[in-house]
Design an enzyme around this catalytic site. Sequence first.
Site, PDB file in Angstrom:
ATOM      1  N   ASP A   1      29.550  37.856  30.570  1.00 34.30           N
ATOM      2  CA  ASP A   1      29.049  37.302  31.829  1.00 34.30           C
ATOM      3  C   ASP A   1      27.689  36.665  31.597  1.00 34.30           C
ATOM      4  O   ASP A   1      26.787  37.315  31.043  1.00 34.30           O
ATOM      5  CB  ASP A   1      28.949  38.401  32.883  1.00 34.30           C
ATOM      6  CG  ASP A   1      28.951  37.851  34.297  1.00 34.30           C
ATOM      7  OD1 ASP A   1      29.436  36.718  34.495  1.00 34.30           O
ATOM      8  OD2 ASP A   1      28.495  38.559  35.210  1.00 34.30           O
TER       9      ASP A   1
ATOM     10  N   HIS B   1      20.612  31.209  41.925  1.00 30.70           N
ATOM     11  CA  HIS B   1      20.742  32.670  41.969  1.00 30.70           C
ATOM     12  C   HIS B   1      19.680  33.320  41.090  1.00 30.70           C
ATOM     13  O   HIS B   1      19.020  34.271  41.519  1.00 30.70           O
ATOM     14  CB  HIS B   1      22.136  33.079  41.490  1.00 30.70           C
ATOM     15  CG  HIS B   1      22.292  34.559  41.298  1.00 30.70           C
ATOM     16  ND1 HIS B   1      22.431  35.432  42.349  1.00 30.70           N
ATOM     17  CD2 HIS B   1      22.326  35.322  40.165  1.00 30.70           C
ATOM     18  CE1 HIS B   1      22.548  36.668  41.888  1.00 30.70           C
ATOM     19  NE2 HIS B   1      22.479  36.625  40.560  1.00 30.70           N
TER      20      HIS B   1
ATOM     21  N   GLU C   1      29.728  38.912  43.532  1.00 28.20           N
ATOM     22  CA  GLU C   1      29.119  37.775  42.836  1.00 28.20           C
ATOM     23  C   GLU C   1      30.180  36.692  42.679  1.00 28.20           C
ATOM     24  O   GLU C   1      31.216  36.928  42.040  1.00 28.20           O
ATOM     25  CB  GLU C   1      28.547  38.187  41.477  1.00 28.20           C
ATOM     26  CG  GLU C   1      27.317  39.066  41.610  1.00 28.20           C
ATOM     27  CD  GLU C   1      26.563  39.279  40.306  1.00 28.20           C
ATOM     28  OE1 GLU C   1      25.407  39.726  40.360  1.00 28.20           O
ATOM     29  OE2 GLU C   1      27.136  39.000  39.241  1.00 28.20           O
TER      30      GLU C   1
ATOM     31  N   GLU D   1      31.681  33.595  41.058  1.00 32.41           N
ATOM     32  CA  GLU D   1      31.546  32.969  39.749  1.00 32.41           C
ATOM     33  C   GLU D   1      32.772  32.125  39.420  1.00 32.41           C
ATOM     34  O   GLU D   1      33.829  32.253  40.048  1.00 32.41           O
ATOM     35  CB  GLU D   1      31.382  34.034  38.650  1.00 32.41           C
ATOM     36  CG  GLU D   1      30.236  34.998  38.884  1.00 32.41           C
ATOM     37  CD  GLU D   1      29.953  35.873  37.671  1.00 32.41           C
ATOM     38  OE1 GLU D   1      30.314  35.466  36.546  1.00 32.41           O
ATOM     39  OE2 GLU D   1      29.365  36.957  37.847  1.00 32.41           O
TER      40      GLU D   1
ATOM     41  N   ASP E   1      32.531  39.197  40.356  1.00 32.37           N
ATOM     42  CA  ASP E   1      31.958  40.276  39.554  1.00 32.37           C
ATOM     43  C   ASP E   1      31.326  41.297  40.506  1.00 32.37           C
ATOM     44  O   ASP E   1      30.139  41.233  40.815  1.00 32.37           O
ATOM     45  CB  ASP E   1      30.915  39.705  38.582  1.00 32.37           C
ATOM     46  CG  ASP E   1      30.405  40.749  37.621  1.00 32.37           C
ATOM     47  OD1 ASP E   1      31.171  41.663  37.278  1.00 32.37           O
ATOM     48  OD2 ASP E   1      29.241  40.648  37.204  1.00 32.37           O
TER      49      ASP E   1
ATOM     50  N   ARG F   1      24.510  47.507  43.385  1.00 37.07           N
ATOM     51  CA  ARG F   1      23.091  47.187  43.151  1.00 37.07           C
ATOM     52  C   ARG F   1      22.228  48.428  42.971  1.00 37.07           C
ATOM     53  O   ARG F   1      21.259  48.394  42.180  1.00 37.07           O
ATOM     54  CB  ARG F   1      22.554  46.344  44.317  1.00 37.07           C
ATOM     55  CG  ARG F   1      23.272  45.028  44.528  1.00 37.07           C
ATOM     56  CD  ARG F   1      23.198  44.125  43.309  1.00 37.07           C
ATOM     57  NE  ARG F   1      23.844  42.827  43.575  1.00 37.07           N
ATOM     58  CZ  ARG F   1      24.067  41.910  42.662  1.00 37.07           C
ATOM     59  NH1 ARG F   1      23.710  42.136  41.411  1.00 37.07           N
ATOM     60  NH2 ARG F   1      24.659  40.770  42.971  1.00 37.07           N
TER      61      ARG F   1
ATOM     62  N   GLN G   1      22.913  49.780  39.529  1.00 37.23           N
ATOM     63  CA  GLN G   1      22.358  48.813  38.576  1.00 37.23           C
ATOM     64  C   GLN G   1      20.843  48.929  38.479  1.00 37.23           C
ATOM     65  O   GLN G   1      20.271  48.902  37.380  1.00 37.23           O
ATOM     66  CB  GLN G   1      22.757  47.402  39.001  1.00 37.23           C
ATOM     67  CG  GLN G   1      22.277  46.298  38.085  1.00 37.23           C
ATOM     68  CD  GLN G   1      22.683  44.916  38.599  1.00 37.23           C
ATOM     69  OE1 GLN G   1      23.375  44.780  39.599  1.00 37.23           O
ATOM     70  NE2 GLN G   1      22.233  43.883  37.913  1.00 37.23           N
TER      71      GLN G   1
ATOM     72  N   LYS H   1      28.191  47.569  36.923  1.00 33.97           N
ATOM     73  CA  LYS H   1      28.999  46.353  36.767  1.00 33.97           C
ATOM     74  C   LYS H   1      30.393  46.622  36.218  1.00 33.97           C
ATOM     75  O   LYS H   1      31.285  45.784  36.385  1.00 33.97           O
ATOM     76  CB  LYS H   1      28.295  45.390  35.803  1.00 33.97           C
ATOM     77  CG  LYS H   1      27.015  44.784  36.345  1.00 33.97           C
ATOM     78  CD  LYS H   1      27.330  43.621  37.269  1.00 33.97           C
ATOM     79  CE  LYS H   1      26.092  42.790  37.537  1.00 33.97           C
ATOM     80  NZ  LYS H   1      26.407  41.604  38.349  1.00 33.97           N
TER      81      LYS H   1
ATOM     82  N   THR I   1      36.136  43.788  38.139  1.00 30.83           N
ATOM     83  CA  THR I   1      35.933  42.342  38.247  1.00 30.83           C
ATOM     84  C   THR I   1      37.286  41.750  38.645  1.00 30.83           C
ATOM     85  O   THR I   1      38.292  42.052  38.014  1.00 30.83           O
ATOM     86  CB  THR I   1      35.471  41.722  36.915  1.00 30.83           C
ATOM     87  OG1 THR I   1      34.250  42.330  36.505  1.00 30.83           O
ATOM     88  CG2 THR I   1      35.277  40.220  37.051  1.00 30.83           C
TER      89      THR I   1
ATOM     90  N   GLU J   1      21.430  38.201  47.911  1.00 29.68           N
ATOM     91  CA  GLU J   1      20.659  37.027  48.321  1.00 29.68           C
ATOM     92  C   GLU J   1      20.793  36.754  49.811  1.00 29.68           C
ATOM     93  O   GLU J   1      19.808  36.446  50.490  1.00 29.68           O
ATOM     94  CB  GLU J   1      21.124  35.802  47.547  1.00 29.68           C
ATOM     95  CG  GLU J   1      20.910  35.882  46.046  1.00 29.68           C
ATOM     96  CD  GLU J   1      21.716  34.817  45.334  1.00 29.68           C
ATOM     97  OE1 GLU J   1      21.209  33.693  45.206  1.00 29.68           O
ATOM     98  OE2 GLU J   1      22.863  35.114  44.934  1.00 29.68           O
TER      99      GLU J   1
END
Length: 432
Positions: A136, A143, A212, A214, A246, A250, A253, A266, A270, A377
Amino acid sequence: MASTWVPDVTPDTPFSLSNIPFGIVSSSADPAPHAAIAIGSHVLDLKVLSSHASFDDIFPALKSHSGVFSRSTLNEFAALGRSVHREVRKTIQDLLSSQASRPEVLKDNAELREKALLPQRNVKMHLPMSIGDYTDFYAGFHHAYAVGALFRGPQKALQPNYTHLPVGYHGRASSIVVSGTPIKRPVGQILIDPTAEPKQPTTAPSRRLDIELELGCFISTPNEMGSPIKVTDAEDHIFGYVILNDWSARDIQTWEYIPLGPFNGKNFATTISPWVVLADALEPFRTRPIDNWTPLQPYLNEGKEENIFDIELQIDLITPQGDPTTISTTSSKYLMWSFPQMIAHHSLGGCPMRTGDILGTGTISGPSLNERGSLLELSEGGKKDILLYGMDVRRFLKDGDTIVMRGICGKPGEKVGFGDCVGRIVGATPIQ
């Protein structure tokens, strides 16, 4: 692009004759996973098509690979290389065209058509590739800047290396799942009060479960260990593309990632869209990336200005009550680094890329708030509510929430899309 004789191919379908994405399906008639392509609301069963007596004449590039579409993954087909993918895709487009050069094969062959052309609702989708490795990257400029600004302030938002190389980390291939697979809320060490001293974690289900948005890229042909792939040759090592979510915890993480980077925050899941859009299908949608003001090292210089794609991307959140809200619309044009640059950097030290490996762009966000590709975000670090339909709100995901990601490009009648990338959150496994 010519029209197709296949019924119910609407102007807005992401699976027009201009697309022809490949996937792995099973059905009640044939429960063994095997290859197919999508056209409108149907799939063309390539295993059935390969039973045609003239298959070797129709697909000369596959003459020595007659069983390739009977395999449970697309790896063997992918490994044949881009020139074969191109030839096979063009032949399928011709077979499905209203002006088919060989109508007797499929268009006017009622018996074969009935067996090979199936409604999508009647098939089950499977992971399209056997995935050996997953890397990744962090190529989405807006971002990277927005998240960096949240934690380090705008003056130090980007790390010094960001414009010099495509930053990436190794993910977990074993937890990549196909669209529609339920996603279990992960458990891990989290800090209930991050401001408290000394730091004292607790083991609990994640309270800050995120997404996420992607783009994913599958590798077709490998390179030998010790032999890097030149950036100008990297396109020939790409099979095709998928939408990739993904999922990210948080709070897990945040506590674990220093000093070695993401781990349990993570590696739990996915999700990828089920159809692989071949590299040639996206060629008309090339565009310039985000301007990189830093001179590139020679091994990253592609020698072309339009090295990424302009794909319209969308995220919908559906509540447990079934109410949908579009929470973000953005574009893949907001990348600073291209997949060929990622491949060149990944293999620079001699790392062998293998057929079926997948690379993710990292979160794709635009410059405005409603173009952000993650809840982190959109909620400005979990500080603000994201308004949903019916006066509901979110900062992070609740159990029962469903995320739907889509990507599409092209004009009506010639649209190229990926299909939905869907995952629904279910409750965590109780801690014993």
